[in-house]
Design a protein around this motif. Sequence first.
Motif, PDB file in Angstrom:
ATOM      1  N   GLN A 176       0.827  -1.211   0.000  1.00  0.00           N
ATOM      2  CA  GLN A 176       0.000   0.000   0.000  1.00  0.00           C
ATOM      3  C   GLN A 176       0.858   1.258   0.000  1.00  0.00           C
ATOM      4  OE1 GLN A 176      -2.477  -1.036   3.507  1.00  0.00           O
ATOM      5  NE2 GLN A 176      -4.174  -0.384   2.223  1.00  0.00           N
ATOM      6  N   LEU A 177       1.892   1.244   0.822  1.00  0.00           N
ATOM      7  CA  LEU A 177       2.771   2.410   0.918  1.00  0.00           C
ATOM      8  C   LEU A 177       3.418   2.704  -0.429  1.00  0.00           C
ATOM      9  CD1 LEU A 177       4.083   4.501   2.848  1.00  0.00           C
ATOM     10  CD2 LEU A 177       5.942   2.865   3.172  1.00  0.00           C
ATOM     11  N   ARG A 178       3.898   1.669  -1.108  1.00  0.00           N
ATOM     12  CA  ARG A 178       4.508   1.863  -2.418  1.00  0.00           C
ATOM     13  C   ARG A 178       3.502   2.444  -3.407  1.00  0.00           C
ATOM     14  NH1 ARG A 178       6.777  -3.294  -5.629  1.00  0.00           N
ATOM     15  NH2 ARG A 178       4.554  -3.807  -5.505  1.00  0.00           N
ATOM     16  N   ILE A 189       3.172  10.910  -8.914  1.00  0.00           N
ATOM     17  CA  ILE A 189       2.484  11.188 -10.184  1.00  0.00           C
ATOM     18  C   ILE A 189       1.767  12.528 -10.119  1.00  0.00           C
ATOM     19  CG2 ILE A 189       0.537  10.471 -11.640  1.00  0.00           C
ATOM     20  CD1 ILE A 189       1.349   7.543 -10.929  1.00  0.00           C
ATOM     21  N   ASN A 190       1.028  12.741  -9.029  1.00  0.00           N
ATOM     22  CA  ASN A 190       0.277  13.991  -8.878  1.00  0.00           C
ATOM     23  C   ASN A 190       1.198  15.207  -8.785  1.00  0.00           C
ATOM     24  OD1 ASN A 190      -2.211  12.703  -8.964  1.00  0.00           O
ATOM     25  ND2 ASN A 190      -2.254  12.352  -6.748  1.00  0.00           N
ATOM     26  N   LYS A 191       2.334  15.046  -8.102  1.00  0.00           N
ATOM     27  CA  LYS A 191       3.297  16.142  -8.007  1.00  0.00           C
ATOM     28  C   LYS A 191       3.854  16.495  -9.381  1.00  0.00           C
ATOM     29  CE  LYS A 191       4.964  15.388  -3.274  1.00  0.00           C
ATOM     30  NZ  LYS A 191       6.133  14.964  -2.449  1.00  0.00           N
ATOM     31  N   GLU A 192       4.145  15.479 -10.181  1.00  0.00           N
ATOM     32  CA  GLU A 192       4.689  15.717 -11.526  1.00  0.00           C
ATOM     33  C   GLU A 192       3.655  16.396 -12.414  1.00  0.00           C
ATOM     34  OE1 GLU A 192       7.796  15.970 -13.971  1.00  0.00           O
ATOM     35  OE2 GLU A 192       7.906  14.955 -12.020  1.00  0.00           O
ATOM     36  N   LYS A 193       2.406  16.004 -12.271  1.00  0.00           N
ATOM     37  CA  LYS A 193       1.334  16.592 -13.076  1.00  0.00           C
ATOM     38  C   LYS A 193       1.155  18.074 -12.788  1.00  0.00           C
ATOM     39  CE  LYS A 193      -1.669  12.562 -13.863  1.00  0.00           C
ATOM     40  NZ  LYS A 193      -2.985  11.955 -13.551  1.00  0.00           N
ATOM     41  N   ALA A 248       8.280  11.407 -19.523  1.00  0.00           N
ATOM     42  CA  ALA A 248       8.939  10.109 -19.369  1.00  0.00           C
ATOM     43  C   ALA A 248       8.804   9.607 -17.932  1.00  0.00           C
ATOM     44  CB  ALA A 248      10.400  10.206 -19.763  1.00  0.00           C
ATOM     45  N   ILE A 249       9.079  10.507 -16.968  1.00  0.00           N
ATOM     46  CA  ILE A 249       8.948  10.155 -15.550  1.00  0.00           C
ATOM     47  C   ILE A 249       7.490   9.866 -15.205  1.00  0.00           C
ATOM     48  CG2 ILE A 249       9.124  11.051 -13.197  1.00  0.00           C
ATOM     49  CD1 ILE A 249      11.608  12.560 -14.037  1.00  0.00           C
ATOM     50  N   LEU A 250       6.601  10.703 -15.739  1.00  0.00           N
ATOM     51  CA  LEU A 250       5.181  10.573 -15.456  1.00  0.00           C
ATOM     52  C   LEU A 250       4.647   9.221 -15.932  1.00  0.00           C
ATOM     53  CD1 LEU A 250       2.762  12.079 -14.280  1.00  0.00           C
ATOM     54  CD2 LEU A 250       2.319  13.018 -16.554  1.00  0.00           C
ATOM     55  N   PHE A 251       4.917   8.862 -17.179  1.00  0.00           N
ATOM     56  CA  PHE A 251       4.414   7.603 -17.724  1.00  0.00           C
ATOM     57  C   PHE A 251       5.048   6.393 -17.037  1.00  0.00           C
ATOM     58  CE2 PHE A 251       3.543   9.938 -21.945  1.00  0.00           C
ATOM     59  CZ  PHE A 251       2.293  10.327 -21.483  1.00  0.00           C
ATOM     60  N   ALA A 252       6.315   6.520 -16.668  1.00  0.00           N
ATOM     61  CA  ALA A 252       6.992   5.418 -15.974  1.00  0.00           C
ATOM     62  C   ALA A 252       6.351   5.176 -14.609  1.00  0.00           C
ATOM     63  CB  ALA A 252       8.473   5.721 -15.816  1.00  0.00           C
ATOM     64  N   LEU A 299       4.217   1.977 -13.081  1.00  0.00           N
ATOM     65  CA  LEU A 299       4.584   1.347 -11.811  1.00  0.00           C
ATOM     66  C   LEU A 299       3.405   1.345 -10.839  1.00  0.00           C
ATOM     67  CD1 LEU A 299       8.161   2.826 -11.250  1.00  0.00           C
ATOM     68  CD2 LEU A 299       7.592   0.439 -11.753  1.00  0.00           C
ATOM     69  N   HIS A 300       2.621   2.422 -10.862  1.00  0.00           N
ATOM     70  CA  HIS A 300       1.467   2.502  -9.974  1.00  0.00           C
ATOM     71  C   HIS A 300       0.416   1.464 -10.359  1.00  0.00           C
ATOM     72  CE1 HIS A 300      -2.455   4.209  -8.550  1.00  0.00           C
ATOM     73  NE2 HIS A 300      -1.744   4.263  -7.439  1.00  0.00           N
ATOM     74  N   LYS A 301       0.191   1.281 -11.652  1.00  0.00           N
ATOM     75  CA  LYS A 301      -0.761   0.260 -12.106  1.00  0.00           C
ATOM     76  C   LYS A 301      -0.313  -1.126 -11.654  1.00  0.00           C
ATOM     77  CE  LYS A 301      -2.591   2.631 -16.196  1.00  0.00           C
ATOM     78  NZ  LYS A 301      -2.690   2.606 -17.680  1.00  0.00           N
ATOM     79  N   ARG A 302       0.989  -1.355 -11.729  1.00  0.00           N
ATOM     80  CA  ARG A 302       1.531  -2.639 -11.299  1.00  0.00           C
ATOM     81  C   ARG A 302       1.375  -2.810  -9.786  1.00  0.00           C
ATOM     82  NH1 ARG A 302       7.550  -3.307 -12.956  1.00  0.00           N
ATOM     83  NH2 ARG A 302       6.610  -2.578 -14.900  1.00  0.00           N
TER      84      ARG A 302
END
Length: 305
Positions: free
Chosen positions: A227-229, A237-241, A249-253, A257-260
Amino acid sequence: MLNGKTSPNFKRSVFLTESAYYGGKLNYQSFCGDITKIAIQLRQLIQNKGITGYKTAGNWAAFTFMTDTIPANSYKPFTYDFDDFTGIKDWSKQFVTKLLKTHSGNCHSLPFLYKIICEEIGSKAFLALAPNHVYIKHLDEKNQWTNVELTNPGFPRDQWIIKEMAISVEAIKKNIYMNPLTEKESVAMTMFDLACGYKSLFGYDKFVLQVSNTALKYYPKCVPLVQLRANCLLSMINKEKKKTKPDTAILFANIALHKRAMADVNQLGYKDMPIELYRDWVQSVEKEKKKRGLIKSNNQQPIQK
């Protein structure tokens, strides 16, 4: 400790995470001294009781020390601290060092201290997880597992834990709850604490992600770490947005990772324990303590003896 360079040492792991929160200002020798003093008194208690031949003597002594009114604990048993019991406002509420000073803690620090004391005496005690909860398991004299609950001192059966903690059948089948943790899994749990302490001070960033990923290599079914991860990745992700020019590149990566990470959560069969249900359970602990005379009904403070 996790990679095998040093033997697992739960006591030291707990100290390191708590000291890190305070910027390395805690003294390990002092911490060990406090635990050693307790162990000496409890070994004497075991000897006076005439139960040195029982393998669970240390478990009995640790439980007695934490829940009974005896000279070894200055006639002040350890009680549940209902103020910010999840550590949302102040992560140090979770600490064993805080518990030792105040004799009040929660379902995190209480079982942690119990395990440390047992191991100091030479007995065995294992952490076990339930939703939003940590308790103890140990083998009894017949080599059968016994559950030890320290928030409301007792020895609940598995069926009670399943019902009260709203543990799903799927979660039980996936073995994510109610199993005795190995020593490395217990150390991995302290890394969860390390990450949470850092997050409470500085917020989510790559360090939280690094700690989570490392700990999960050794305890992949640890729901709090998974959960923490996931939460860390979502925050990143939200900070980058929100940036004027997000790095795609960072955002999509991180999105990948979040989906995984969310897939891992779902694969484990995890479901949130409703916060209302957890609050009800915590309050039931409080009511039970009132019945036992451990807290005053008017201001809920521990009775001084």
